[in-house]
Scaffold this motif. Structure first.
Motif, PDB file in Angstrom:
ATOM      1  N   ALA A 226       0.807  -1.220   0.000  1.00  0.00           N
ATOM      2  CA  ALA A 226       0.000   0.000   0.000  1.00  0.00           C
ATOM      3  C   ALA A 226       0.845   1.277   0.000  1.00  0.00           C
ATOM      4  N   LEU A 227       2.149   1.169   0.122  1.00  0.00           N
ATOM      5  CA  LEU A 227       2.996   2.349   0.344  1.00  0.00           C
ATOM      6  C   LEU A 227       3.341   3.140  -0.914  1.00  0.00           C
ATOM      7  N   THR A 228       3.350   2.520  -2.084  1.00  0.00           N
ATOM      8  CA  THR A 228       3.664   3.251  -3.319  1.00  0.00           C
ATOM      9  C   THR A 228       2.667   2.884  -4.405  1.00  0.00           C
ATOM     10  N   PHE A 229       2.568   3.761  -5.382  1.00  0.00           N
ATOM     11  CA  PHE A 229       1.676   3.513  -6.517  1.00  0.00           C
ATOM     12  C   PHE A 229       2.050   2.222  -7.240  1.00  0.00           C
ATOM     13  N   LEU A 230       3.328   2.031  -7.482  1.00  0.00           N
ATOM     14  CA  LEU A 230       3.803   0.864  -8.229  1.00  0.00           C
ATOM     15  C   LEU A 230       3.478  -0.441  -7.496  1.00  0.00           C
ATOM     16  N   THR A 231       3.682  -0.464  -6.181  1.00  0.00           N
ATOM     17  CA  THR A 231       3.424  -1.695  -5.428  1.00  0.00           C
ATOM     18  C   THR A 231       1.922  -1.944  -5.265  1.00  0.00           C
ATOM     19  N   ARG A 232       1.125  -0.886  -5.206  1.00  0.00           N
ATOM     20  CA  ARG A 232      -0.336  -1.083  -5.193  1.00  0.00           C
ATOM     21  C   ARG A 232      -0.790  -1.712  -6.501  1.00  0.00           C
ATOM     22  N   LEU A 233      -0.233  -1.227  -7.593  1.00  0.00           N
ATOM     23  CA  LEU A 233      -0.558  -1.786  -8.903  1.00  0.00           C
ATOM     24  C   LEU A 233      -0.136  -3.255  -8.985  1.00  0.00           C
ATOM     25  N   LEU A 234       1.051  -3.559  -8.480  1.00  0.00           N
ATOM     26  CA  LEU A 234       1.547  -4.945  -8.463  1.00  0.00           C
ATOM     27  C   LEU A 234       0.610  -5.843  -7.665  1.00  0.00           C
ATOM     28  N   GLU A 235       0.159  -5.382  -6.515  1.00  0.00           N
ATOM     29  CA  GLU A 235      -0.748  -6.180  -5.690  1.00  0.00           C
ATOM     30  C   GLU A 235      -2.046  -6.480  -6.444  1.00  0.00           C
ATOM     31  N   GLN A 236      -2.584  -5.481  -7.130  1.00  0.00           N
ATOM     32  CA  GLN A 236      -3.823  -5.701  -7.878  1.00  0.00           C
ATOM     33  C   GLN A 236      -3.629  -6.731  -8.992  1.00  0.00           C
ATOM     34  N   ILE A 237      -2.515  -6.635  -9.680  1.00  0.00           N
ATOM     35  CA  ILE A 237      -2.239  -7.586 -10.767  1.00  0.00           C
ATOM     36  C   ILE A 237      -2.124  -9.009 -10.226  1.00  0.00           C
ATOM     37  N   LEU A 238      -1.407  -9.164  -9.114  1.00  0.00           N
ATOM     38  CA  LEU A 238      -1.153 -10.499  -8.578  1.00  0.00           C
ATOM     39  C   LEU A 238      -2.366 -11.129  -7.912  1.00  0.00           C
ATOM     40  N   THR A 239      -3.243 -10.309  -7.343  1.00  0.00           N
ATOM     41  CA  THR A 239      -4.358 -10.859  -6.558  1.00  0.00           C
ATOM     42  C   THR A 239      -5.656 -10.969  -7.344  1.00  0.00           C
ATOM     43  N   GLN A 240      -5.670 -10.502  -8.598  1.00  0.00           N
ATOM     44  CA  GLN A 240      -6.875 -10.615  -9.422  1.00  0.00           C
ATOM     45  C   GLN A 240      -6.520 -11.337 -10.725  1.00  0.00           C
ATOM     46  N   PRO A 241      -6.526 -12.668 -10.685  1.00  0.00           N
ATOM     47  CA  PRO A 241      -6.078 -13.448 -11.846  1.00  0.00           C
ATOM     48  C   PRO A 241      -6.798 -13.096 -13.144  1.00  0.00           C
ATOM     49  N   LEU A 242      -8.112 -12.933 -13.075  1.00  0.00           N
ATOM     50  CA  LEU A 242      -8.867 -12.570 -14.276  1.00  0.00           C
ATOM     51  C   LEU A 242      -9.253 -11.110 -14.183  1.00  0.00           C
ATOM     52  N   PRO A 243      -8.874 -10.293 -15.094  1.00  0.00           N
ATOM     53  CA  PRO A 243      -8.125 -10.551 -16.325  1.00  0.00           C
ATOM     54  C   PRO A 243      -6.639 -10.190 -16.214  1.00  0.00           C
ATOM     55  N   TYR A 244      -6.163  -9.820 -15.023  1.00  0.00           N
ATOM     56  CA  TYR A 244      -4.863  -9.148 -14.934  1.00  0.00           C
ATOM     57  C   TYR A 244      -3.654 -10.071 -15.055  1.00  0.00           C
ATOM     58  N   TRP A 245      -3.844 -11.382 -14.927  1.00  0.00           N
ATOM     59  CA  TRP A 245      -2.693 -12.264 -15.150  1.00  0.00           C
ATOM     60  C   TRP A 245      -2.298 -12.304 -16.628  1.00  0.00           C
ATOM     61  N   SER A 246      -3.170 -11.759 -17.471  1.00  0.00           N
ATOM     62  CA  SER A 246      -2.791 -11.635 -18.880  1.00  0.00           C
ATOM     63  C   SER A 246      -1.568 -10.716 -19.009  1.00  0.00           C
ATOM     64  N   ILE A 247      -1.445  -9.740 -18.117  1.00  0.00           N
ATOM     65  CA  ILE A 247      -0.272  -8.866 -18.114  1.00  0.00           C
ATOM     66  C   ILE A 247       0.980  -9.690 -17.839  1.00  0.00           C
ATOM     67  N   LEU A 248       0.880 -10.638 -16.915  1.00  0.00           N
ATOM     68  CA  LEU A 248       2.026 -11.496 -16.604  1.00  0.00           C
ATOM     69  C   LEU A 248       2.417 -12.345 -17.816  1.00  0.00           C
ATOM     70  N   LEU A 249       1.423 -12.876 -18.516  1.00  0.00           N
ATOM     71  CA  LEU A 249       1.696 -13.713 -19.693  1.00  0.00           C
ATOM     72  C   LEU A 249       2.337 -12.897 -20.816  1.00  0.00           C
ATOM     73  N   ILE A 250       1.755 -11.735 -21.107  1.00  0.00           N
ATOM     74  CA  ILE A 250       2.318 -10.865 -22.148  1.00  0.00           C
ATOM     75  C   ILE A 250       3.741 -10.463 -21.787  1.00  0.00           C
ATOM     76  N   SER A 251       3.938 -10.115 -20.513  1.00  0.00           N
ATOM     77  CA  SER A 251       5.260  -9.689 -20.056  1.00  0.00           C
ATOM     78  C   SER A 251       6.273 -10.824 -20.140  1.00  0.00           C
ATOM     79  N   ALA A 252       5.857 -12.041 -19.808  1.00  0.00           N
ATOM     80  CA  ALA A 252       6.769 -13.193 -19.893  1.00  0.00           C
ATOM     81  C   ALA A 252       7.236 -13.410 -21.329  1.00  0.00           C
ATOM     82  N   LEU A 253       6.311 -13.343 -22.274  1.00  0.00           N
ATOM     83  CA  LEU A 253       6.679 -13.534 -23.678  1.00  0.00           C
ATOM     84  C   LEU A 253       7.659 -12.459 -24.139  1.00  0.00           C
ATOM     85  N   GLY A 254       7.353 -11.204 -23.829  1.00  0.00           N
ATOM     86  CA  GLY A 254       8.233 -10.110 -24.228  1.00  0.00           C
ATOM     87  C   GLY A 254       9.585 -10.177 -23.560  1.00  0.00           C
ATOM     88  N   THR A 255       9.592 -10.543 -22.282  1.00  0.00           N
ATOM     89  CA  THR A 255      10.849 -10.640 -21.538  1.00  0.00           C
ATOM     90  C   THR A 255      11.762 -11.688 -22.142  1.00  0.00           C
TER      91      THR A 255
END
Length: 197
Positions: free
Chosen positions: A110-139
């Motif tokens: 909860a302390l920074t904008f970036l970490t709040r965004l990270l928490e939302q991505i990690l704790t809401q699989p649908l639809p935000y885990w798509s970001i993880l998949l896209i990022s994995a491919l690009g990485t």
């Protein structure tokens, strides 16, 4: 001349090696400066946790290998292990860090904008885990390109052996980057998050 696929020993006079070294030094500088800032703003322990979470955000949630490159580059130099192999370990470490932080220190998110965004991505699989998949491919595409840069000593060597493959990979990485931006836009709109000014 070193052929692609054959690990090259690092030497600062090689054009592509020097570029990789400068990128590494820039990324380390940013990470250290960020840690010093959050340690000053909060405290050293909290700053360390925030720096780790921010690093894991760039490892897991961006389609380029900048976060993993901080680890993969020195491992390549010291042990001649391909950066693509190290990137797999980096991803596992980033996931483990977030599991521990979510279970034991969740309030840190909860302390920074970036970490709040990270928490939302990690704790809401649908639809935000798509970001993880896209990022994995690009990485993995970008780290593969980074390995290629280390396998040759000059850009002309790489161009001779990979004249068309580079263009396709560049287009694919750019496309994944655009998909990631669109996914973030939808994420921010869905969470009603305003970018900090």
């Amino acid at each position: 001349m070193v052929l692609p696929g054959t690990p090259a020993r690092f030497h600062h006079s090689h054009q592509t090696h020097l570029e990789s070294l400068l990128k590494f030094l820039a990324l380390i500088s940013v990470l250290v400066a960020y840690f010093l800032y959050v340690a000053w703003k909060f405290n050293a322990a909290t700053g360390f946790g925030l720096a780790l979470l921010s690093w894991s955000f760039f490892v897991l949630c961006t389609p380029i290998a900048d976060g993993g490159f901080i680890v993969a580059f020195p491992v390549r130099l010291l042990f001649n292990v391909r950066m693509a192999t190290t990137q797999l370990v980096v991803w596992l470490v980033a996931v483990a860090i977030n599991i521990v932080m979510l279970l034991m220190y969740r309030d840190t998110y909860a302390l920074t904008f970036l970490t709040r965004l990270l928490e939302q991505i990690l704790t809401q699989p649908l639809p935000y885990w798509s970001i993880l998949l896209i990022s994995a491919l690009g990485t993995f595409l970008s780290i593969w390109f980074g390995d290629e840069m280390m396998d040759v000593t000059r850009h002309s060597h790489r161009e001779k052996y990979h004249r068309h493959g580079f263009n396709y990979r560049l287009i694919l990485v750019l496309g994944l980057g655009i998909l990631t931006v669109a996914a973030y836009y939808n994420l921010l709109a869905g969470l009603d998050i305003q970018l900090p000014e």
